[in-house]
Write an enzyme that holds these catalytic residues in place. Sequence first.
Site, PDB file in Angstrom:
ATOM      1  N   LYS A 160       7.849  80.006 -15.016  1.00 13.56           N
ATOM      2  CA  LYS A 160       8.893  79.462 -14.129  1.00 13.56           C
ATOM      3  C   LYS A 160      10.279  79.840 -14.643  1.00 13.56           C
ATOM      4  O   LYS A 160      10.610  79.605 -15.809  1.00 13.56           O
ATOM      5  CB  LYS A 160       8.728  77.944 -14.068  1.00 13.56           C
ATOM      6  N   CYS A 195       7.668  75.643  -7.897  1.00 14.76           N
ATOM      7  CA  CYS A 195       8.418  74.430  -7.621  1.00 14.76           C
ATOM      8  C   CYS A 195       9.917  74.678  -7.407  1.00 14.76           C
ATOM      9  O   CYS A 195      10.315  75.188  -6.369  1.00 14.76           O
ATOM     10  CB  CYS A 195       8.168  73.409  -8.727  1.00 14.76           C
ATOM     11  N   GLU A 197       1.562  72.966  -9.416  1.00 14.38           N
ATOM     12  CA  GLU A 197       2.273  72.971 -10.697  1.00 14.38           C
ATOM     13  C   GLU A 197       1.701  71.883 -11.594  1.00 14.38           C
ATOM     14  O   GLU A 197       1.292  70.825 -11.141  1.00 14.38           O
ATOM     15  CB  GLU A 197       3.760  72.710 -10.447  1.00 14.38           C
TER      16      GLU A 197
END
Length: 286
Positions: free
Chosen positions: A115, A156, A43
Amino acid sequence: MRELVVAAVQMRSGVTPEANIEAMAGLVRDAAARGARYVQTPEMTGAVQKNRDGLRSILKTEADDPVLKEASSLAAELGIYLHVGSTAIDVGGDMTANRGVVFGPDGGALAHYDKIHMFDVDLDNGESWRESSVYQPGEVARTVDLDVARLGMGICYDVRFPHLFRDLALAGADILTAPAAFTRQTGEAHWHVLQRARAIENGAFVISAAQGGVHEDGRETYGHSLIVDPWGRVIAEADHDEPGVIVATLQLDEVAAARSKIPNLKNAREYRVETGTEATRGERVA
Protein backbone atom coordinates in the site's frame (compact mmCIF):
# COMPACT_ATOMS: atom_id res chain seq x y z
CA MET A 1 -16.04 -12.40 -26.01
CA ARG A 2 -13.67 -12.29 -23.05
CA GLU A 3 -15.41 -13.23 -19.83
CA LEU A 4 -14.29 -13.66 -16.22
CA VAL A 5 -16.32 -14.75 -13.21
CA VAL A 6 -15.06 -12.88 -10.15
CA ALA A 7 -15.88 -12.78 -6.46
CA ALA A 8 -15.26 -10.44 -3.54
CA VAL A 9 -15.08 -11.95 -0.06
CA GLN A 10 -16.35 -9.81 2.82
CA MET A 11 -14.85 -10.59 6.23
CA ARG A 12 -14.83 -9.46 9.84
CA SER A 13 -11.27 -10.33 10.75
CA GLY A 14 -10.30 -10.48 14.40
CA VAL A 15 -6.93 -10.36 16.13
CA THR A 16 -6.15 -14.09 15.78
CA PRO A 17 -4.74 -15.12 12.37
CA GLU A 18 -5.74 -18.77 12.77
CA ALA A 19 -9.44 -17.93 13.09
CA ASN A 20 -9.23 -15.48 10.20
CA ILE A 21 -7.53 -18.06 7.99
CA GLU A 22 -10.33 -20.54 8.71
CA ALA A 23 -12.95 -17.91 7.86
CA MET A 24 -11.09 -16.93 4.67
CA ALA A 25 -10.82 -20.54 3.51
CA GLY A 26 -14.55 -21.19 3.95
CA LEU A 27 -15.55 -18.05 2.06
CA VAL A 28 -13.03 -18.64 -0.75
CA ARG A 29 -14.30 -22.19 -1.21
CA ASP A 30 -17.85 -20.84 -1.39
CA ALA A 31 -16.80 -18.34 -4.07
CA ALA A 32 -15.06 -21.02 -6.11
CA ALA A 33 -18.09 -23.31 -5.81
CA ARG A 34 -20.15 -20.49 -7.32
CA GLY A 35 -17.91 -20.45 -10.36
CA ALA A 36 -15.47 -17.66 -9.52
CA ARG A 37 -12.15 -17.85 -11.37
CA TYR A 38 -10.76 -14.79 -9.54
CA VAL A 39 -11.43 -14.30 -5.82
CA GLN A 40 -10.41 -11.26 -3.76
CA THR A 41 -10.26 -10.95 0.04
CA PRO A 42 -10.24 -7.63 1.93
CA GLU A 43 -7.50 -5.48 3.39
CA MET A 44 -6.02 -6.92 6.59
CA THR A 45 -7.35 -10.40 5.92
CA GLY A 46 -4.91 -11.92 8.43
CA ALA A 47 -5.75 -9.68 11.37
CA VAL A 48 -7.52 -6.42 12.18
CA GLN A 49 -5.46 -5.32 15.16
CA LYS A 50 -5.00 -1.65 16.04
CA ASN A 51 -2.71 -2.38 19.01
CA ARG A 52 0.83 -2.05 17.66
CA ASP A 53 2.41 -4.49 20.12
CA GLY A 54 -0.35 -6.99 19.48
CA LEU A 55 0.23 -6.71 15.73
CA ARG A 56 3.99 -7.08 16.09
CA SER A 57 3.52 -10.26 18.12
CA ILE A 58 1.85 -12.08 15.20
CA LEU A 59 3.94 -10.75 12.30
CA LYS A 60 5.74 -13.11 9.94
CA THR A 61 7.84 -12.60 6.85
CA GLU A 62 6.15 -13.17 3.49
CA ALA A 63 7.81 -16.59 3.18
CA ASP A 64 6.49 -17.69 6.59
CA ASP A 65 3.14 -15.94 6.72
CA PRO A 66 0.35 -18.46 7.41
CA VAL A 67 -2.31 -16.42 5.55
CA LEU A 68 -0.27 -16.42 2.36
CA LYS A 69 0.61 -20.10 2.74
CA GLU A 70 -3.08 -21.00 3.03
CA ALA A 71 -3.95 -18.75 0.10
CA SER A 72 -1.33 -20.43 -2.07
CA SER A 73 -2.73 -23.85 -1.18
CA LEU A 74 -6.31 -22.76 -1.84
CA ALA A 75 -5.44 -21.27 -5.22
CA ALA A 76 -3.77 -24.50 -6.31
CA GLU A 77 -6.48 -26.76 -4.88
CA LEU A 78 -9.33 -24.79 -6.45
CA GLY A 79 -7.54 -23.80 -9.65
CA ILE A 80 -8.29 -20.07 -9.19
CA TYR A 81 -6.60 -16.72 -9.02
CA LEU A 82 -6.68 -15.79 -5.34
CA HIS A 83 -5.95 -12.18 -4.42
CA VAL A 84 -5.25 -11.65 -0.74
CA GLY A 85 -6.33 -8.00 -0.57
CA SER A 86 -3.70 -7.40 2.06
CA THR A 87 -2.17 -8.74 5.21
CA ALA A 88 0.50 -7.36 7.55
CA ILE A 89 4.01 -8.59 6.70
CA ASP A 90 7.24 -8.22 8.66
CA VAL A 91 9.79 -6.36 6.53
CA GLY A 92 12.45 -6.01 9.23
CA GLY A 93 13.21 -3.37 11.81
CA ASP A 94 10.16 -1.83 13.43
CA MET A 95 8.16 -1.50 10.24
CA THR A 96 5.48 -3.56 8.58
CA ALA A 97 4.19 -3.80 5.02
CA ASN A 98 0.48 -3.68 4.28
CA ARG A 99 0.87 -6.15 1.42
CA GLY A 100 -1.50 -7.60 -1.16
CA VAL A 101 -0.52 -10.77 -3.03
CA VAL A 102 -2.08 -12.43 -6.09
CA PHE A 103 -1.67 -16.20 -6.46
CA GLY A 104 -2.15 -18.07 -9.72
CA PRO A 105 -4.07 -21.33 -10.27
CA ASP A 106 -0.86 -23.29 -9.68
CA GLY A 107 -0.45 -21.70 -6.24
CA GLY A 108 2.50 -19.54 -7.24
CA ALA A 109 2.68 -15.88 -6.23
CA LEU A 110 2.27 -13.74 -9.37
CA ALA A 111 2.72 -10.31 -7.80
CA HIS A 112 2.73 -8.42 -4.55
CA TYR A 113 1.85 -4.80 -3.87
CA ASP A 114 2.56 -2.71 -0.76
CA LYS A 115 0.00 0.00 0.00
CA ILE A 116 1.42 3.34 -1.11
CA HIS A 117 -0.83 5.86 0.62
CA MET A 118 -0.96 5.84 4.42
CA PHE A 119 -4.23 6.55 6.24
CA ASP A 120 -3.05 9.37 8.54
CA VAL A 121 -6.27 11.19 9.46
CA ASP A 122 -8.27 12.65 12.34
CA LEU A 123 -12.01 12.12 11.92
CA ASP A 124 -14.63 14.35 13.45
CA ASN A 125 -16.07 11.46 15.48
CA GLY A 126 -12.83 11.31 17.50
CA GLU A 127 -11.14 8.50 15.58
CA SER A 128 -7.46 9.13 14.82
CA TRP A 129 -5.34 6.93 12.57
CA ARG A 130 -1.60 7.03 11.87
CA GLU A 131 -0.76 4.14 9.56
CA SER A 132 2.63 5.66 8.83
CA SER A 133 3.70 4.97 12.43
CA VAL A 134 3.34 1.23 11.78
CA TYR A 135 3.49 0.63 8.04
CA GLN A 136 6.23 1.27 5.52
CA PRO A 137 4.66 2.84 2.42
CA GLY A 138 5.10 1.07 -0.89
CA GLU A 139 6.89 2.79 -3.75
CA VAL A 140 5.79 0.73 -6.77
CA ALA A 141 2.40 0.60 -8.49
CA ARG A 142 1.64 -2.89 -9.77
CA THR A 143 -0.32 -4.65 -12.49
CA VAL A 144 -0.56 -8.42 -12.91
CA ASP A 145 -1.74 -10.44 -15.89
CA LEU A 146 -4.48 -13.01 -15.43
CA ASP A 147 -5.27 -15.33 -18.33
CA VAL A 148 -7.90 -13.00 -19.86
CA ALA A 149 -7.35 -9.63 -18.18
CA ARG A 150 -4.80 -7.29 -16.65
CA LEU A 151 -5.37 -6.38 -13.01
CA GLY A 152 -4.27 -3.16 -11.27
CA MET A 153 -3.58 -3.44 -7.55
CA GLY A 154 -4.55 -0.86 -4.92
CA ILE A 155 -5.48 -1.00 -1.24
CA CYS A 156 -8.16 0.96 0.65
CA TYR A 157 -7.01 4.61 1.11
CA ASP A 158 -5.31 4.40 -2.31
CA VAL A 159 -8.78 4.79 -3.84
CA ARG A 160 -8.73 8.48 -2.87
CA PHE A 161 -5.77 9.09 -5.21
CA PRO A 162 -7.15 9.08 -8.76
CA HIS A 163 -3.75 9.44 -10.43
CA LEU A 164 -2.68 6.00 -9.14
CA PHE A 165 -5.67 4.31 -10.79
CA ARG A 166 -5.22 6.38 -13.95
CA ASP A 167 -1.61 5.21 -14.20
CA LEU A 168 -2.72 1.58 -13.74
CA ALA A 169 -5.33 2.01 -16.47
CA LEU A 170 -2.75 3.60 -18.79
CA ALA A 171 -0.58 0.54 -18.09
CA GLY A 172 -3.35 -1.60 -19.54
CA ALA A 173 -5.38 -2.64 -16.50
CA ASP A 174 -8.91 -3.81 -17.38
CA ILE A 175 -9.74 -4.38 -13.70
CA LEU A 176 -8.81 -2.06 -10.83
CA THR A 177 -8.90 -3.18 -7.20
CA ALA A 178 -9.21 -1.49 -3.81
CA PRO A 179 -9.70 -4.15 -1.11
CA ALA A 180 -10.42 -2.22 2.05
CA ALA A 181 -11.12 -1.84 5.75
CA PHE A 182 -12.99 1.49 5.43
CA THR A 183 -14.17 3.04 8.67
CA ARG A 184 -17.94 3.22 9.00
CA GLN A 185 -17.95 7.03 9.03
CA THR A 186 -15.90 7.43 5.85
CA GLY A 187 -17.62 4.48 4.20
CA GLU A 188 -21.09 5.89 4.70
CA ALA A 189 -19.95 9.19 3.21
CA HIS A 190 -17.66 8.18 0.34
CA TRP A 191 -17.32 4.44 -0.33
CA HIS A 192 -19.74 4.04 -3.21
CA VAL A 193 -18.93 7.28 -4.98
CA LEU A 194 -15.17 6.66 -4.86
CA GLN A 195 -15.45 3.16 -6.33
CA ARG A 196 -17.81 4.32 -9.07
CA ALA A 197 -15.67 7.36 -9.86
CA ARG A 198 -12.51 5.29 -10.33
CA ALA A 199 -14.44 2.97 -12.67
CA ILE A 200 -15.91 5.84 -14.72
CA GLU A 201 -12.67 7.82 -14.96
CA ASN A 202 -10.75 4.85 -16.26
CA GLY A 203 -13.35 2.86 -18.17
CA ALA A 204 -12.44 -0.15 -16.02
CA PHE A 205 -14.07 -2.69 -13.75
CA VAL A 206 -13.45 -2.09 -10.05
CA ILE A 207 -13.51 -4.90 -7.49
CA SER A 208 -13.26 -4.03 -3.80
CA ALA A 209 -13.67 -6.66 -1.09
CA ALA A 210 -14.23 -5.11 2.33
CA GLN A 211 -14.05 -5.72 6.04
CA GLY A 212 -17.37 -5.13 7.80
CA GLY A 213 -18.86 -4.77 11.26
CA VAL A 214 -17.52 -4.34 14.79
CA HIS A 215 -14.17 -6.11 15.10
CA GLU A 216 -12.56 -7.81 18.06
CA ASP A 217 -10.17 -4.87 18.55
CA GLY A 218 -13.10 -2.41 18.73
CA ARG A 219 -12.73 -1.01 15.22
CA GLU A 220 -15.90 -0.66 13.13
CA THR A 221 -15.73 -1.03 9.36
CA TYR A 222 -18.31 -0.33 6.69
CA GLY A 223 -18.56 -3.53 4.63
CA HIS A 224 -20.51 -3.13 1.36
CA SER A 225 -18.06 -5.01 -0.87
CA LEU A 226 -18.56 -3.83 -4.45
CA ILE A 227 -18.05 -4.83 -8.07
CA VAL A 228 -18.52 -1.93 -10.50
CA ASP A 229 -18.56 -2.01 -14.30
CA PRO A 230 -16.68 0.42 -16.62
CA TRP A 231 -19.76 2.64 -16.99
CA GLY A 232 -19.91 3.11 -13.22
CA ARG A 233 -22.81 0.75 -12.56
CA VAL A 234 -22.73 -1.40 -9.43
CA ILE A 235 -23.18 -4.96 -10.69
CA ALA A 236 -22.74 -6.73 -7.33
CA GLU A 237 -22.83 -5.49 -3.75
CA ALA A 238 -22.91 -6.91 -0.26
CA ASP A 239 -25.45 -4.36 1.00
CA HIS A 240 -24.54 -4.98 4.65
CA ASP A 241 -21.50 -5.44 6.91
CA GLU A 242 -21.77 -9.20 7.52
CA PRO A 243 -19.25 -11.76 6.19
CA GLY A 244 -20.21 -13.19 2.83
CA VAL A 245 -19.42 -13.49 -0.87
CA ILE A 246 -20.56 -11.55 -3.93
CA VAL A 247 -20.07 -12.88 -7.47
CA ALA A 248 -20.34 -11.27 -10.91
CA THR A 249 -19.48 -12.17 -14.49
CA LEU A 250 -17.31 -9.51 -16.12
CA GLN A 251 -17.78 -9.01 -19.85
CA LEU A 252 -14.28 -7.69 -20.46
CA ASP A 253 -15.04 -6.24 -23.89
CA GLU A 254 -17.01 -3.58 -22.01
CA VAL A 255 -13.69 -1.97 -21.09
CA ALA A 256 -12.80 -1.15 -24.69
CA ALA A 257 -16.39 -0.10 -25.36
CA ALA A 258 -16.43 2.37 -22.46
CA ARG A 259 -13.03 3.79 -23.37
CA SER A 260 -14.10 4.30 -26.99
CA LYS A 261 -17.25 6.16 -25.94
CA ILE A 262 -15.44 8.42 -23.47
CA PRO A 263 -11.75 8.42 -24.53
CA ASN A 264 -10.50 10.56 -21.66
CA LEU A 265 -7.39 8.41 -21.18
CA LYS A 266 -6.35 9.28 -24.74
CA ASN A 267 -7.51 12.88 -24.57
CA ALA A 268 -5.51 13.85 -21.48
CA ARG A 269 -2.99 16.65 -22.04
CA GLU A 270 0.03 17.91 -20.14
CA TYR A 271 -0.43 21.31 -18.52
CA ARG A 272 0.99 23.57 -15.85
CA VAL A 273 -0.65 25.26 -12.90
CA GLU A 274 -0.06 28.97 -12.35
CA THR A 275 -1.16 30.93 -9.31
CA GLY A 276 -2.27 34.52 -8.96
CA THR A 277 -3.97 36.77 -11.50
CA GLU A 278 -2.79 37.54 -15.01
CA ALA A 279 -1.46 40.85 -13.72
CA THR A 280 0.73 39.25 -11.08
CA ARG A 281 2.12 36.59 -13.43
CA GLY A 282 3.57 38.97 -15.99
CA GLU A 283 4.58 42.60 -15.97
CA ARG A 284 2.70 44.68 -13.44
CA VAL A 285 -0.19 46.55 -14.98
CA ALA A 286 -0.20 50.29 -14.16
